[in-house]
Design a protein around this motif. Structure first.
Motif, PDB file in Angstrom:
ATOM      1  N   ALA A 175       0.830  -1.207   0.000  1.00 31.96           N
ATOM      2  CA  ALA A 175       0.000   0.000   0.000  1.00 31.96           C
ATOM      3  C   ALA A 175       0.867   1.261   0.000  1.00 31.96           C
ATOM      4  N   ALA A 176       1.954   1.238   0.767  1.00 29.89           N
ATOM      5  CA  ALA A 176       2.845   2.405   0.810  1.00 29.89           C
ATOM      6  C   ALA A 176       3.556   2.596  -0.524  1.00 29.89           C
ATOM      7  N   LEU A 177       4.002   1.514  -1.113  1.00 30.62           N
ATOM      8  CA  LEU A 177       4.689   1.602  -2.397  1.00 30.62           C
ATOM      9  C   LEU A 177       3.763   2.115  -3.487  1.00 30.62           C
ATOM     10  N   ALA A 178       2.498   1.706  -3.420  1.00 29.06           N
ATOM     11  CA  ALA A 178       1.536   2.110  -4.447  1.00 29.06           C
ATOM     12  C   ALA A 178       1.226   3.599  -4.406  1.00 29.06           C
ATOM     13  N   THR A 179       1.484   4.255  -3.290  1.00 30.28           N
ATOM     14  CA  THR A 179       1.199   5.686  -3.182  1.00 30.28           C
ATOM     15  C   THR A 179       2.349   6.552  -3.706  1.00 30.28           C
ATOM     16  N   ARG A 180       3.477   5.941  -4.030  1.00 30.87           N
ATOM     17  CA  ARG A 180       4.623   6.714  -4.516  1.00 30.87           C
ATOM     18  C   ARG A 180       4.453   7.038  -5.992  1.00 30.87           C
ATOM     19  N   SER A 181       4.840   8.231  -6.373  1.00 31.45           N
ATOM     20  CA  SER A 181       4.698   8.659  -7.766  1.00 31.45           C
ATOM     21  C   SER A 181       5.690   7.966  -8.682  1.00 31.45           C
ATOM     22  N   SER A 182       6.811   7.531  -8.123  1.00 29.15           N
ATOM     23  CA  SER A 182       7.811   6.805  -8.918  1.00 29.15           C
ATOM     24  C   SER A 182       8.478   5.779  -8.019  1.00 29.15           C
ATOM     25  N   TRP A 183       9.017   4.757  -8.648  1.00 21.13           N
ATOM     26  CA  TRP A 183       9.690   3.692  -7.903  1.00 21.13           C
ATOM     27  C   TRP A 183      11.185   3.735  -8.175  1.00 21.13           C
ATOM     28  N   PRO A 184      11.988   3.441  -7.159  1.00 22.05           N
ATOM     29  CA  PRO A 184      13.439   3.420  -7.356  1.00 22.05           C
ATOM     30  C   PRO A 184      13.839   2.238  -8.247  1.00 22.05           C
ATOM     31  N   PRO A 185      14.983   2.321  -8.877  1.00 21.93           N
ATOM     32  CA  PRO A 185      15.442   1.238  -9.768  1.00 21.93           C
ATOM     33  C   PRO A 185      15.507  -0.120  -9.085  1.00 21.93           C
ATOM     34  N   SER A 186      15.836  -0.129  -7.792  1.00 22.77           N
ATOM     35  CA  SER A 186      15.928  -1.411  -7.071  1.00 22.77           C
ATOM     36  C   SER A 186      14.590  -2.123  -7.039  1.00 22.77           C
ATOM     37  N   VAL A 187      13.493  -1.377  -6.972  1.00 22.17           N
ATOM     38  CA  VAL A 187      12.157  -1.975  -6.977  1.00 22.17           C
ATOM     39  C   VAL A 187      11.760  -2.384  -8.391  1.00 22.17           C
ATOM     40  N   LEU A 188      12.092  -1.539  -9.365  1.00 18.72           N
ATOM     41  CA  LEU A 188      11.724  -1.821 -10.750  1.00 18.72           C
ATOM     42  C   LEU A 188      12.476  -3.015 -11.329  1.00 18.72           C
TER      43      LEU A 188
END
Length: 338
Positions: free
Chosen positions: A187-200
């Motif tokens: 839920a917290a990750l979904a609220t971020r406007s962009s994701w860091p490369p480590s997540v992508l």
């Protein structure tokens, strides 16, 4: 028939009925009828059927046919995956669903291993290993991350089973914490406007778009949701069958049934942890860990859409929870307390 059910069974059944009932009410409020083929109906039915089946199978865990059946099932999954070209891997048509099913078979093999005679354990050890191999063959990072530690736990419990009640409490507590933590993190990750490369590296942009759409829909209809099926209609990627769901159980449920639905979802999965922890100590370690692996994986994928995966999770819960009673039935009559 209901009179034969204990308090725990009635509570679990009431939660599942409430889940279906709330989905039906929310659909009616949106001017639609809830389809009997909807995951909001099929998943709880599959889960209940799995729990019942697992409860029936637990007393027969020592039989050779059980071990050979589990080995055969995992080998079938492996062969089906290796024989299928393209991303839509057989038998489920979705690689991550195949992998999640295999992880549940690894856990089931572990439960059977705990009751198998010493000389007849090799098929179950092999089945547990092959289950993780299926996750590798499907290139499912999440299933490997969850199935690898589960396999180690299965082998550890087979070598030296837990004996103390404390192990059950710890396993249930860790399972509940992992479920709550994964839901919160998604839920917290979904609220971020962009994701860091480590997540992508592990979650692609399409998934980020689906999660953002789900959170937006959830915020607009926070308490009661937008209704079952709303995500597919309102998501920017909903026109594609591969992205017609949010690929996250908690976000899908939140977007379509609101906080009421999320509360019921968490109550159901945590009840599953509690139920699986009712068995003998060793089974009450393997069972909750296996169910938790499925729930955590479901937080980042649409595994609830696959009845066979949910059915397998239910079998794990029922088998693990009935293990104490099944072990009593295995004791020879002359050795039972008079």
């Amino acid at each position: 028939m209901l009179g034969r059910l204990g308090g725990g069974e009635r509570f679990g059944l009431a939660l599942l009925v409430s889940w279906v009932g709330w989905a039906g009410i929310r659909s009616a409020l949106a001017g639609q009828a809830l389809s009997p083929l909807s995951a909001y109906v099929v998943a709880p039915v599959s889960l209940a059927a799995g729990v019942a089946l697992g409860t029936l199978l637990a007393p027969h865990a020592r039989r050779r046919v059980v071990a050979l059946s589990l080995l055969g099932a995992t080998l079938y999954l492996l062969v089906a995956v290796l024989a299928t070209g393209g991303p839509a891997k057989a038998p489920t048509g979705y690689a991550n669903a195949n992998a999640a099913l295999a992880v549940q078979l690894t856990g089931l093999s572990g439960l059977a291993l705990l009751r198998a005679p010493r000389g007849r354990r090799w098929p179950l050890v092999l089945a547990a290993i092959v289950g993780v191999g299926v996750a590798w063959a499907n290139a499912s990072v999440a299933a490997l991350a969850l199935g690898g530690p589960l396999l180690a736990l299965v082998l550890a419990m087979g070598w030296k089973p837990a004996q103390r009640h404390t192990a059950k409490v710890v396993a249930a507590g860790l399972g509940a914490a992992a479920i709550a933590g994964s839901a919160t993190a998604v839920a917290a990750l979904a609220t971020r406007s962009s994701w860091p490369p480590s997540v992508l590296r592990f979650l692609d942009e399409a998934r980020r778009t689906m999660w953002v759409d789900a959170v937006r829909l959830w915020r607009e209809h926070a308490t009661f949701g937008a209704g079952p099926g709303a995500f597919e209609r309102m998501s920017t990627l909903g026109h594609d069958p591969d992205t017609a769901s949010a690929h996250s159980a908690v976000l899908q449920v939140g977007a379509e049934t609101g906080w009421v639905g999320v509360a019921l979802l968490l109550a159901i999965v945590l009840t599953g942890v509690w139920w699986a922890a009712r068995g003998r100590p060793a089974a009450a370690v393997v069972g909750p860990a296996t169910w938790t692996a499925l729930v955590v994986h479901s937080m980042t994928d649409h595994l609830v859409d696959f009845p066979v995966v949910v059915l397998a999770g239910g079998i794990v819960i029922g088998w693990s929870g009935a293990s104490a009673r099944s072990e009593q039935l295995d004791v020879p009559e002359g050795e039972r307390p008079g």
